[in-house]
Scaffold this motif. Structure first.
Motif, PDB file in Angstrom:
ATOM      1  N   ARG A 178       0.819  -1.221   0.000  1.00 13.59           N
ATOM      2  CA  ARG A 178       0.000   0.000   0.000  1.00 13.59           C
ATOM      3  C   ARG A 178       0.849   1.265   0.000  1.00 13.59           C
ATOM      4  O   ARG A 178       0.396   2.345   0.403  1.00 13.59           O
ATOM      5  CB  ARG A 178      -0.953  -0.025   1.196  1.00 13.59           C
TER       6      ARG A 178
ATOM      7  N   HIS B  69     -13.813  -5.964   1.894  1.00 15.21           N
ATOM      8  CA  HIS B  69     -13.065  -4.815   2.381  1.00 15.21           C
ATOM      9  C   HIS B  69     -12.939  -4.815   3.903  1.00 15.21           C
ATOM     10  O   HIS B  69     -12.069  -4.158   4.466  1.00 15.21           O
ATOM     11  CB  HIS B  69     -13.793  -3.527   1.968  1.00 15.21           C
TER      12      HIS B  69
ATOM     13  N   GLU C  35     -17.822  -4.696  -0.419  1.00 12.65           N
ATOM     14  CA  GLU C  35     -17.592  -4.107   0.911  1.00 12.65           C
ATOM     15  C   GLU C  35     -17.272  -5.207   1.925  1.00 12.65           C
ATOM     16  O   GLU C  35     -16.494  -5.012   2.860  1.00 12.65           O
ATOM     17  CB  GLU C  35     -18.843  -3.331   1.343  1.00 12.65           C
TER      18      GLU C  35
ATOM     19  N   ASP D 271      -6.017   0.526  -4.064  1.00 13.12           N
ATOM     20  CA  ASP D 271      -6.348   0.021  -2.717  1.00 13.12           C
ATOM     21  C   ASP D 271      -7.574  -0.881  -2.755  1.00 13.12           C
ATOM     22  O   ASP D 271      -7.646  -1.885  -2.038  1.00 13.12           O
ATOM     23  CB  ASP D 271      -6.527   1.169  -1.709  1.00 13.12           C
ATOM     24  N   GLN D 272      -8.535  -0.543  -3.611  1.00 10.89           N
ATOM     25  CA  GLN D 272      -9.732  -1.398  -3.717  1.00 10.89           C
ATOM     26  C   GLN D 272      -9.408  -2.713  -4.418  1.00 10.89           C
ATOM     27  O   GLN D 272      -9.899  -3.775  -4.037  1.00 10.89           O
ATOM     28  CB  GLN D 272     -10.834  -0.663  -4.486  1.00 10.89           C
TER      29      GLN D 272
ATOM     30  N   SER E  90       0.552   6.325  -0.598  1.00  9.43           N
ATOM     31  CA  SER E  90      -0.588   5.398  -0.615  1.00  9.43           C
ATOM     32  C   SER E  90      -1.641   5.748  -1.665  1.00  9.43           C
ATOM     33  O   SER E  90      -2.648   5.062  -1.783  1.00  9.43           O
ATOM     34  CB  SER E  90      -1.235   5.354   0.773  1.00  9.43           C
ATOM     35  N   GLU E  91      -1.440   6.830  -2.424  1.00  8.21           N
ATOM     36  CA  GLU E  91      -2.380   7.185  -3.501  1.00  8.21           C
ATOM     37  C   GLU E  91      -1.921   6.471  -4.765  1.00  8.21           C
ATOM     38  O   GLU E  91      -1.112   6.982  -5.521  1.00  8.21           O
ATOM     39  CB  GLU E  91      -2.396   8.694  -3.725  1.00  8.21           C
TER      40      GLU E  91
ATOM     41  N   PHE F 267     -12.469  -5.691   7.945  1.00 11.57           N
ATOM     42  CA  PHE F 267     -11.357  -6.264   8.702  1.00 11.57           C
ATOM     43  C   PHE F 267     -11.554  -7.762   8.929  1.00 11.57           C
ATOM     44  O   PHE F 267     -10.607  -8.530   8.890  1.00 11.57           O
ATOM     45  CB  PHE F 267     -11.205  -5.573  10.055  1.00 11.57           C
TER      46      PHE F 267
END
Lengths: 414, 88
Positions: free
Chosen positions: A157, A337, A334, A251-252, A201-202, A339
Motif C-alpha cells: 500500500r 473490504h 464491501e 487500494d480497492q 498510498s495514492e 477487517f
C-alpha cells in the motif's frame, strides 16, 4: 533489454490456430472434465520437467505451453469473452492439482490468475480492458505482477514510483525487487503513485505490455525453492496510453481481489504440494506393506496422522474460497473490504504456510532416507524446499502484525 | 470534551486533530473540505484503526462493529455523523 516473444519449444502461432478451430461452442463440458484434464497435463508434462526446472532454476516453458494449449490461461476470464469463466472455488482446485506435479508451475499459474482476477473484477467497465480480456483469451497471454518496490519494505500500500501523465500518455520507472517470470510475461500489472506529487498510498494499477516496457535485471533468482518462478528483480521502465490504467484505485483492487485471491490460490497450490508429499509417503509405505502382506507397517500410523493435517489444510482453503465466492456472487465488495474477512484471509495464509512445512516434514519421516535422497522416486527434497517458501513470500511476521493491528478494531468473531 | 449532555455537537476541530496525528496522510488537511474523500488522498484501512482508537479515546465512546465499515471513516463529515449518532 527486451524480452523474447515466445518460449523455446512452444509455437504459439500454431497453438492459437489449433485452439481456434477446436474451441467448443459451450465451455460447460470442458469445466466438467477440467480437473481430469489438468491431472493429465500434470502427469504428462509438469511432472516430467519438474525436477529439471527445479535443478536449473529455469522457467517451466513446457508446462506453461501445455496450459496455454489447453486454454487454461483464460480459465478465470468470463465466458462472454471466450474464457472458461471458472469460479474462485474451481480455480482453487486447479491450482491444487497443478501443485501436485510442479510447485513452480503451479505458483506461476496462480500468480497469473491473480492478475486476471484483478482485471476481471475491476476493469470490465473500460472498453480497453474488455478488448484486453478478449486478447488474453485469443493469445493466451501470460500476466505478471510488479507490486513490491525497492525501498517500501514489502508494503504493497505504499509506492515510491509515480505515473507521469501527459495528455493521453503515461510513463513510469519502477525498481522492482521481484517480478516473478518477468522475462517471460506478455503483460505486467504495475502499482505506482498516481502522480509525482501524490502520497505514497495514492496508488494506481497499470497494465503494461511487452514492447511497451524494458526490464533491466537488478538481481538474480537462486533460491531454496520455487526456483522455476524465476522471480528476479528488475528496473522496469514503461510507457503507454492512459487507457491502460485500471479504472479502480489500487487500494480497492488490493483488498477486494488481489489479497483474497492470492492467499486462496497460493494456499491451494501449497495443498497440492503437501498432497503429493503425502502420496509419496503412501507409495513408500505400500512398498513396505507388500513385503509383509496382512500387516500394516508401523510407520503407517504417521500416514494416518499426516492425512488429518492435510485434510485440515484443504478444508481451511475451501472454507475461505467459498466465503469469498459468496461475496463475489452477492456482489458485495464491501464484505471483502472489512477487517473480519481480511483477518481470516491472512489467517489462511499463516496457517497454510505452516501446515505445508509440517506435512512435508511428516512425509519425510515416513519415507526416511528414501525421501531424503535427491535421486529417489520418493524424494521430498523439492517439496521440502518449496514448502519453506510459503512463510517468506509475503513474510508471515508482517502478516501477523497486520492482523494484530486489525484485531484492535475488529470485535466480532466469525 | 466540547459537547455537553443533550447537545451532542461534535467538535470537528478534534476530529481534524486526530486525523492529523493518526491518519498518516503525510499532508496538511487543515483547510480540507469536510466531505473530502480521505481514501482518495491516501488513507489506508490499516490507518483507520489508529484514527478509530484515538477518536474513541477523545470522545469517550466505542464504535460498534457495525460501524467499522469503510464509509464511517471516508470523510470528516462522515466521522462527525458517526460520532454524533453514538453520542445521541
Amino acid at each position: 533489454m527486451s524480452f523474447p516473444s515466445s518460449f523455446p519449444g512452444c509455437d504459439r502461432k500454431n497453438m492459437m490456430m489449433t485452439t481456434t478451430v477446436e474451441r467448443p461452442t459451450s465451455t460447460t463440458p470442458r469445466r466438467d472434465s477440467l480437473l481430469k484434464q489438468v491431472h493429465e497435463i500434470g502427469k504428462t508434462v509438469l511432472a516430467i520437467h519438474a525436477d529439471d526446472v527445479d535443478r536449473a532454476a529455469r522457467f517451466p516453458a513446457e508446462s506453461i505451453c501445455a496450459l496455454r494449449d489447453a486454454e487454461l490461461l483464460s480459465a478465470y476470464v468470463p465466458q462472454e469473452y471466450g474464457g472458461l469463466g471458472l469460479s474462485v472455488v474451481e480455480l482453487s482446485r486447479v491450482c491444487d492439482v497443478l501443485g501436485q506435479y510442479c510447485g513452480s508451475t503451479a505458483m506461476i499459474y496462480a500468480m497469473h490468475c491473480i492478475q486476471v482476477a484483478c482485471v476481471t473484477h475491476h476493469a470490465q467497465q473500460s472498453s480497453f480492458f474488455r478488448g484486453y480480456l478478449k486478447r488474453l483469451v485469443d493469445e493466451q497471454r501470460l500476466m505478471a505482477s510488479a507490486t513490491t518496490e525497492v525501498g517500501t519494505g514489502g508494503d504493497l500500500r505504499s509506492s515510491i514510483c509515480a505515473a507521469e501523465i501527459a495528455g493521453s500518455r503515461f510513463k513510469l520507472t519502477k525498481q522492482a525487487p521481484v517480478i516473478s517470470y518477468g522475462q517471460e510475461a506478455d503483460d505486467i500489472l504495475v502499482s505506482c503513485r498516481r502522480a509525482p506529487d501524490a502520497q505514497a498510498s495514492e496508488q494506481l494499477h497499470i497494465l503494461v505490455s511487452r514492447g511497451e516496457y524494458t526490464a533491466v535485471p537488478i538481481s538474480n533468482w537462486d533460491t531454496l525453492g520455487f526456483r522455476g518462478t524465476c522471480s528476479s528483480g528488475f528496473t522496469l521502465t514503461a510507457e503507454g496510453d492512459v487507457q491502460q490504467i485500471l479504472p479502480t484505485p489500487f487500494d480497492q483492487i488490493l483488498s477486494q481481489t488481489m489479497h483474497p485471491v492470492s492467499h486462496i490460490v497460493w494456499a491451494s497450490l501449497w495443498s497440492g504440494i503437501a498432497a503429493d508429499a503425502v502420496n509419496r509417503a503412501r507409495a513408500f509405505l505400500r512398498v513396505e506393506a507388500r513385503k509383509t502382506p496382512g500387516e500394516t507397517p508401523l510407520a503407517a500410523i504417521r500416514l494416518a496422522e499426516v492425512d488429518q493435517v492435510l485434510q485440515e489444510l484443504r478444508h481451511n482453503v475451501r472454507g475461505l474460497a467459498h466465503e469469498y465466492q459468496e461475496l463475489l456472487d452477492a456482489d458485495n465488495p464491501e464484505g471483502a473490504h472489512g477487517f473480519g474477512f481480511a483477518i481470516r484471509t491472512n489467517n489462511l495464509k499463516l496457517s497454510a504456510s505452516q501446515r505445508i512445512v509440517d506435512i512435508v516434514g511428516r512425509a519425510l519421516l515416513i519415507c526416511g532416507i528414501a525421501g531424503y535422497r535427491n535421486d529417489s522416486k520418493f524424494s521430498l527434497s523439492r517439496h521440502l524446499r518449496d514448502s519453506y517458501g510459503a512463510a517468506v513470500m509475503v513474510n508471515n511476521d508482517r502478516i501477523t502484525k497486520l492482523n494484530a493491528t486489525m484485531l484492535m478494531a475488529h470485535k466480532e468473531g466469525f | 470534551m466540547s459537547q455537553s449532555i443533550g447537545s451532542p455537537a461534535v467538535d470537528v476541530g478534534v476530529i481534524r486533530e486526530v486525523i492529523a496525528q493518526h491518519a498518516r496522510l503525510g499532508r496538511d488537511l487543515v483547510d480540507a473540505d469536510d466531505v473530502l474523500d480521505l481514501y482518495s488522498v491516501g488513507l489506508t484501512s490499516l490507518a483507520t484503526v489508529g484514527v478509530m482508537l484515538a477518536l474513541e479515546d477523545r470522545f469517550d465512546l466505542e464504535f460498534p462493529e457495525s460501524m467499522l465499515g469503510r464509509d464511517t471513516f471516508r470523510s470528516i463529515a462522515n466521522i462527525q455523523e458517526a460520532i454524533q449518532s453514538l453520542l445521541a
